[in-house]
Design an enzyme around this catalytic site. Structure first.
Site, PDB file in Angstrom:
ATOM      1  N   MET A  30      13.060 -22.240  49.343  1.00  0.00           N
ATOM      2  CA  MET A  30      12.042 -21.550  48.550  1.00  0.00           C
ATOM      3  C   MET A  30      10.922 -21.045  49.462  1.00  0.00           C
ATOM      4  O   MET A  30       9.809 -20.777  49.007  1.00  0.00           O
ATOM      5  CB  MET A  30      11.499 -22.465  47.455  1.00  0.00           C
ATOM      6  CG  MET A  30      12.545 -22.785  46.407  1.00  0.00           C
ATOM      7  SD  MET A  30      11.884 -23.134  44.753  1.00  0.00           S
ATOM      8  CE  MET A  30      10.933 -24.600  45.056  1.00  0.00           C
ATOM      9  N   HIS A  37      13.263 -27.045  57.715  1.00  0.00           N
ATOM     10  CA  HIS A  37      14.120 -25.898  57.400  1.00  0.00           C
ATOM     11  C   HIS A  37      14.775 -25.347  58.664  1.00  0.00           C
ATOM     12  O   HIS A  37      15.966 -25.003  58.669  1.00  0.00           O
ATOM     13  CB  HIS A  37      13.293 -24.770  56.757  1.00  0.00           C
ATOM     14  CG  HIS A  37      12.721 -25.096  55.421  1.00  0.00           C
ATOM     15  ND1 HIS A  37      11.365 -25.135  55.191  1.00  0.00           N
ATOM     16  CD2 HIS A  37      13.316 -25.401  54.234  1.00  0.00           C
ATOM     17  CE1 HIS A  37      11.147 -25.420  53.915  1.00  0.00           C
ATOM     18  NE2 HIS A  37      12.311 -25.595  53.315  1.00  0.00           N
ATOM     19  N   GLU A 150      17.738 -34.105  53.356  1.00  0.00           N
ATOM     20  CA  GLU A 150      17.847 -35.363  52.606  1.00  0.00           C
ATOM     21  C   GLU A 150      16.528 -35.795  51.948  1.00  0.00           C
ATOM     22  O   GLU A 150      16.522 -36.749  51.180  1.00  0.00           O
ATOM     23  CB  GLU A 150      18.372 -36.477  53.512  1.00  0.00           C
ATOM     24  CG  GLU A 150      19.846 -36.314  53.836  1.00  0.00           C
ATOM     25  CD  GLU A 150      20.426 -37.471  54.622  1.00  0.00           C
ATOM     26  OE1 GLU A 150      19.639 -38.325  55.098  1.00  0.00           O
ATOM     27  OE2 GLU A 150      21.649 -37.514  54.779  1.00  0.00           O
ATOM     28  N   GLN A 155      18.515 -34.122  44.675  1.00  0.00           N
ATOM     29  CA  GLN A 155      18.995 -32.739  44.604  1.00  0.00           C
ATOM     30  C   GLN A 155      20.291 -32.584  45.391  1.00  0.00           C
ATOM     31  O   GLN A 155      21.227 -31.911  44.943  1.00  0.00           O
ATOM     32  CB  GLN A 155      17.932 -31.782  45.159  1.00  0.00           C
ATOM     33  CG  GLN A 155      18.385 -30.335  45.235  1.00  0.00           C
ATOM     34  CD  GLN A 155      17.284 -29.433  45.763  1.00  0.00           C
ATOM     35  OE1 GLN A 155      16.450 -28.989  44.995  1.00  0.00           O
ATOM     36  NE2 GLN A 155      17.268 -29.176  47.046  1.00  0.00           N
ATOM     37  N   MET A 186       8.095 -33.628  55.967  1.00  0.00           N
ATOM     38  CA  MET A 186       7.720 -32.214  55.965  1.00  0.00           C
ATOM     39  C   MET A 186       8.144 -31.566  54.653  1.00  0.00           C
ATOM     40  O   MET A 186       9.253 -31.779  54.164  1.00  0.00           O
ATOM     41  CB  MET A 186       8.366 -31.493  57.140  1.00  0.00           C
ATOM     42  CG  MET A 186       7.715 -31.846  58.460  1.00  0.00           C
ATOM     43  SD  MET A 186       8.245 -30.754  59.789  1.00  0.00           S
ATOM     44  CE  MET A 186       7.267 -31.440  61.128  1.00  0.00           C
ATOM     45  N   SER A 188       7.127 -27.882  52.032  1.00  0.00           N
ATOM     46  CA  SER A 188       6.349 -26.644  51.846  1.00  0.00           C
ATOM     47  C   SER A 188       5.032 -26.931  51.140  1.00  0.00           C
ATOM     48  O   SER A 188       4.035 -26.259  51.359  1.00  0.00           O
ATOM     49  CB  SER A 188       7.172 -25.636  51.041  1.00  0.00           C
ATOM     50  OG  SER A 188       8.381 -25.353  51.713  1.00  0.00           O
TER      51      SER A 188
END
Length: 282
Positions: A30, A37, A150, A155, A186, A188
């Site tokens: 996202m 990422h 993870e 999810q 970490m 967003s």
């Protein structure tokens, strides 16, 4: 670096550049990219001919409109970060219209109860939104392998179940959590924290590590009570939930079984900013 806003253009490019031996690695995100990422992208580059990353803030997985509105959108910055890894990575940054074609709603899924635990209890409809967008993205990109962090372990299990139930031809690969120097996972959402909040948020990882140590000798109930008390004494943070669950079923651990793998899950609010984390207890 190629950035596609329309699925038809991405699919045309993939069709023209894929041979029979090509493999496509896919990292759905996202946006508001961080080192976690980027580690997924590196993994994909190591193991695939072509790597695609999607950057799409999916409206159907937000049950809180305010959270959706405030979610960081930093496409230009994200593209610059991707370039530091490789300029060969394909970026798919669609509009809501390109993904949902005027029908912005979730399909309802049965994930065999995985969706009813932890996040599912506190975010109604969240995993229907996740399942809907992930299936759409898989159908667009048609990846060989897809990479998920993870940190969002629930999810990850849901996506694996989606692939199994929908008989999708993609291998799901879970990758380790990337952490700040102080242990904070970490995310967003960390971009919305002040420096003080980010610093003090080290309590989450410290408490989880302490819970892991205690789990060796204490019951799940006693460990949960310890965590609840740790956050009760800290006015900056509000504990939404702490759960010890079976890794496979995500069912709450009532009594320890030496043949099962357990994991601790946590969700904490810092001034309305929601942070989650998880740690293996075995």
């Amino acid at each position: 670096m190629l950035v596609f806003n329309k699925k038809v253009d991405l699919q045309t490019h993939l069709k023209q550049n894929c041979s029979n031996n090509s493999t496509i690695g896919f990292v759905p995100t996202m946006g508001a990219l961080h080192k976690g990422h980027l580690s997924l992208l590196k993994k994909s580059l190591e193991n695939n001919t072509i790597t695609v990353i999607s950057i799409f803030v999916n409206p159907t997985q937000f049950n809180n409109p305010e959270d959706l509105k405030k979610y960081p959108r930093t496409l230009e910055n994200d593209v610059e970060k991707i370039k530091t890894i490789s300029k060969e990575i394909l970026v798919y940054a669609p509009s809501v219209e390109d993904i949902y074609e005027g029908k912005t709603k979730s399909q309802h899924y049965n994930f065999d109860g995985l969706e009813n635990q932890m996040e599912g209890k506190f975010r109604p409809g969240h995993f229907d939104g996740v399942g809907t967008v992930v299936k759409k993205l898989f159908e667009i990109v048609n990846p060989t392998n897809a990479y998920f962090g993870e940190k969002d372990f629930q999810q990850l299990q849901i996506v694996k179940k989606l692939v199994e139930k929908e008989k999708l031809a993609v291998t799901i690969i879970g990758c380790p959590i990337y952490r700040e120097a102080n242990g904070l996972a970490m995310s967003s959402r960390n971009e919305r924290l002040t420096e003080e909040q980010k610093d003090k948020a080290s309590i989450i990882y410290k408490t989880m590590n302490e819970a892991k140590k205690l789990f060796g000798t204490k019951s799940a109930k006693e460990v949960s009570e310890f965590v609840t008390k740790a956050f009760k004494n800290n006015t900056m943070f509000e504990l939404e939930y702490f759960e010890i669950a079976d890794e496979a079923t995500l069912l709450t651990c009532k009594r320890k079984n030496k043949n099962k793998k357990y994991r601790a899950f946590i969700a904490v609010f810092v001034n309305k900013i929601r942070l989650i984390d998880t740690i293996s207890l075995n």
